[in-house]
Write an enzyme that holds these catalytic residues in place. Structure first.
Site, mmCIF file in Angstrom:
data_model
loop_
_atom_site.group_PDB
_atom_site.id
_atom_site.type_symbol
_atom_site.label_atom_id
_atom_site.label_comp_id
_atom_site.label_asym_id
_atom_site.label_seq_id
_atom_site.Cartn_x
_atom_site.Cartn_y
_atom_site.Cartn_z
ATOM 1 N N ASP A 1 4.807 17.442 12.490
ATOM 2 C CA ASP A 1 4.620 17.261 11.044
ATOM 3 C C ASP A 1 3.181 16.873 10.722
ATOM 4 O O ASP A 1 2.934 16.007 9.899
ATOM 5 C CB ASP A 1 5.600 16.200 10.535
ATOM 6 C CG ASP A 1 5.706 16.200 9.004
ATOM 7 O OD1 ASP A 1 5.448 17.258 8.395
ATOM 8 O OD2 ASP A 1 6.033 15.152 8.428
ATOM 9 N N VAL B 1 0.819 -1.223 0.000
ATOM 10 C CA VAL B 1 0.000 0.000 0.000
ATOM 11 C C VAL B 1 0.849 1.268 0.000
ATOM 12 O O VAL B 1 0.339 2.355 -0.234
ATOM 13 C CB VAL B 1 -0.985 0.058 1.198
ATOM 14 C CG1 VAL B 1 -2.069 -0.976 1.053
ATOM 15 C CG2 VAL B 1 -0.263 -0.095 2.524
ATOM 16 N N GLY B 2 2.146 1.147 0.251
ATOM 17 C CA GLY B 2 2.959 2.362 0.261
ATOM 18 C C GLY B 2 4.423 2.067 0.469
ATOM 19 O O GLY B 2 4.793 0.997 0.956
ATOM 20 N N GLN B 3 5.237 3.013 0.074
ATOM 21 C CA GLN B 3 6.682 2.853 0.211
ATOM 22 C C GLN B 3 7.296 4.227 0.426
ATOM 23 O O GLN B 3 6.902 5.193 -0.200
ATOM 24 C CB GLN B 3 7.254 2.218 -1.057
ATOM 25 C CG GLN B 3 8.700 1.825 -0.914
ATOM 26 C CD GLN B 3 9.042 0.646 -1.828
ATOM 27 O OE1 GLN B 3 8.171 0.061 -2.439
ATOM 28 N NE2 GLN B 3 10.309 0.305 -1.907
ATOM 29 N N ALA C 1 11.070 6.386 2.301
ATOM 30 C CA ALA C 1 12.502 6.268 2.597
ATOM 31 C C ALA C 1 12.753 5.335 3.775
ATOM 32 O O ALA C 1 13.788 4.672 3.840
ATOM 33 C CB ALA C 1 13.064 7.654 2.897
ATOM 34 N N TYR C 2 11.793 5.282 4.701
ATOM 35 C CA TYR C 2 12.042 4.532 5.935
ATOM 36 C C TYR C 2 11.423 3.142 5.936
ATOM 37 O O TYR C 2 11.509 2.442 6.930
ATOM 38 C CB TYR C 2 11.521 5.318 7.152
ATOM 39 C CG TYR C 2 12.154 6.673 7.285
ATOM 40 C CD1 TYR C 2 13.489 6.875 6.929
ATOM 41 C CD2 TYR C 2 11.424 7.764 7.731
ATOM 42 C CE1 TYR C 2 14.078 8.124 7.030
ATOM 43 C CE2 TYR C 2 12.014 9.024 7.838
ATOM 44 C CZ TYR C 2 13.339 9.192 7.485
ATOM 45 O OH TYR C 2 13.921 10.430 7.585
ATOM 46 N N GLY C 3 10.772 2.752 4.845
ATOM 47 C CA GLY C 3 10.210 1.410 4.855
ATOM 48 C C GLY C 3 9.099 1.216 3.844
ATOM 49 O O GLY C 3 8.731 2.123 3.097
ATOM 50 N N GLN C 4 8.581 -0.006 3.859
ATOM 51 C CA GLN C 4 7.540 -0.430 2.929
ATOM 52 C C GLN C 4 6.345 -0.865 3.770
ATOM 53 O O GLN C 4 6.522 -1.472 4.827
ATOM 54 C CB GLN C 4 8.091 -1.616 2.145
ATOM 55 C CG GLN C 4 7.417 -1.910 0.842
ATOM 56 C CD GLN C 4 8.117 -3.065 0.121
ATOM 57 O OE1 GLN C 4 8.777 -3.881 0.754
ATOM 58 N NE2 GLN C 4 7.967 -3.145 -1.176
ATOM 59 N N VAL C 5 5.136 -0.562 3.308
ATOM 60 C CA VAL C 5 3.938 -0.908 4.074
ATOM 61 C C VAL C 5 3.028 -1.795 3.229
ATOM 62 O O VAL C 5 2.793 -1.525 2.053
ATOM 63 C CB VAL C 5 3.164 0.357 4.517
ATOM 64 C CG1 VAL C 5 1.923 -0.023 5.319
ATOM 65 C CG2 VAL C 5 4.062 1.276 5.340
#
EC number: 2.7.11.24
Length: 365
Positions: A153, A30-32, A34-38
């Site tokens: 943020d 569902v998403g990617q 800089a800090y990881g992949q989901v």
């Protein structure tokens, strides 16, 4: 997940190998970032959907490892309906209690259907909708702030909503002061309090309230309130609405260059919010004026905003929880990567899911 009996399986997702417990099935990316992949997944034998994040290179350097520790500690600390929390955490290294095999970290959180960006883009919101969404943001913020954490943020893409309009704040507190600028990430700037964006002065928790004001304005109009193309343009847009700051406030801006720049501009009058937000509920406009206050010391707090008349329909002081204070003393530490890895390992192996989520998990784990 310190459950030693868990069986793991491997699969390839967007050219990245995932190794996860059989508890989690039907993975879909569902998403990617800089800090990881989901990925989203289903808890086996149930209809419960979750989000699983595989951290990218969690121990590549001391900075990466400290960030991993920070994210894990923050997620573990948060337990609130309007804040994302940690349902599970695991690593595939075997044996599970061996630090030597510990190289990957996967975090399991609630899966949400959409974020506020999707909602702003696809539908016109009623005043009641706006009230309910902003109420939940403030309810979550009161909890986060009571823990001594500042989000830093907040923006529409960091606020997740499900189909019942239930809302959770994501990704809080991960941008520390030293790395908070995120150069090149334009959308972040649009919602960021001027005192953070321009390094004007020491900031406090009301920096997040400025962001809520920007988000609320966008919910009301469907348009970004301050879409600056750079810091200077952003400041100009803010002053075109709020007017030139008073001398007393100017004297407290620590940045001489910012003071000189503002003084070099023609004096700008404050615009009437009723003209900007034509047709909006007068109580909504009053709350916006208290949130979008240049002086952070005069800006309304989350707790005060919850008690504002605009929130009267939803406000219930007995159901707006606070948190235990979050221990951030580790932020001062500059440790080698191996020490951070060891500390993350301790947090992962000591983790216990909530009773409600544990009920869903296979009993042999």
């Amino acid at each position: 997940m310190s459950r030693k009996m868990a069986k793991f399986y491997k699969l390839d997702i967007n050219r990245t190998e995932w190794e996860i417990p059989e508890t989690y099935q039907n993975l879909q990316p569902v998403g990617q970032g800089a800090y990881g992949q989901v990925c989203k997944a289903v808890v086996r034998g149930t209809s419960t959907k979750v989000a699983i994040k595989k951290l990218a290179r969690p121990f590549q350097s001391a900075v990466h490892a400290k960030r991993t520790y920070r994210e894990l500690r923050l997620l573990k600390h948060m337990d609130h309906e309007n804040v994302i929390g940690l349902l599970d955490v695991f690593h595939p290294g075997q044996p599970a209690d061996s630090l030597d095999q510990f190289q990957q970290v996967y975090m399991v959180t609630h899966l949400m259907d959409a974020d506020l960006n999707n909602i702003i883009r696809t539908q016109k919101l009623s005043d009641d909708h706006v009230q309910f969404l902003v109420y939940q943001i403030l309810r979550g913020l009161k909890y986060i702030h009571s823990a001594g954490v500042i989000h830093r943020d907040l923006k529409p893409s960091n606020i997740a909503v499900n189909e019942d309009c239930e809302l959770r704040i994501l990704d809080f507190g991960l941008a520390r002061p030293a790395e908070s600028e995120m150069t090149g990430y334009v959308a972040t700037r649009w919602y960021r309090a001027p005192e953070i964006m321009l390094n004007w002065m020491h900031y406090n928790q009301t920096a997040d309230i400025w962001s809520v004001g920007c988000i609320m304005a966008e919910l009301l109009t469907g348009r970004t309130l301050f879409p600056g193309t750079d810091h200077i343009h952003q400041l100009n847009l803010i002053m075109e609405v709020l007017g030139t700051p008073a001398d007393e406030f100017m004297s407290r801006i620590s940045s001489e260059s910012a003071r000189n720049y503002i003084r070099s501009l023609p004096v700008m009058p404050r615009r009437n919010f009723r003209d900007i937000f034509r047709g909006a509920n007068p109580l909504a406009i009053d709350l916006l004026e208290k949130m979008l206050e240049l002086d952070a010391d005069k800006r309304i707090t989350a707790e005060q905003a919850l008690a504002h008349p605009y929130m009267e329909k939803y406000h219930d002081p007995t159901d707006e929880q606070t948190a235990a204070l979050y221990d951030q003393s580790f932020e001062e530490n500059e440790l080698p990567v191996e020490k951070w890895r060891e500390m993350v390992f301790s947090e992962v192996t000591a983790f216990k899911p909530t009773a409600a989520f544990a009920e869903l998990l296979p009993k042999e784990q």
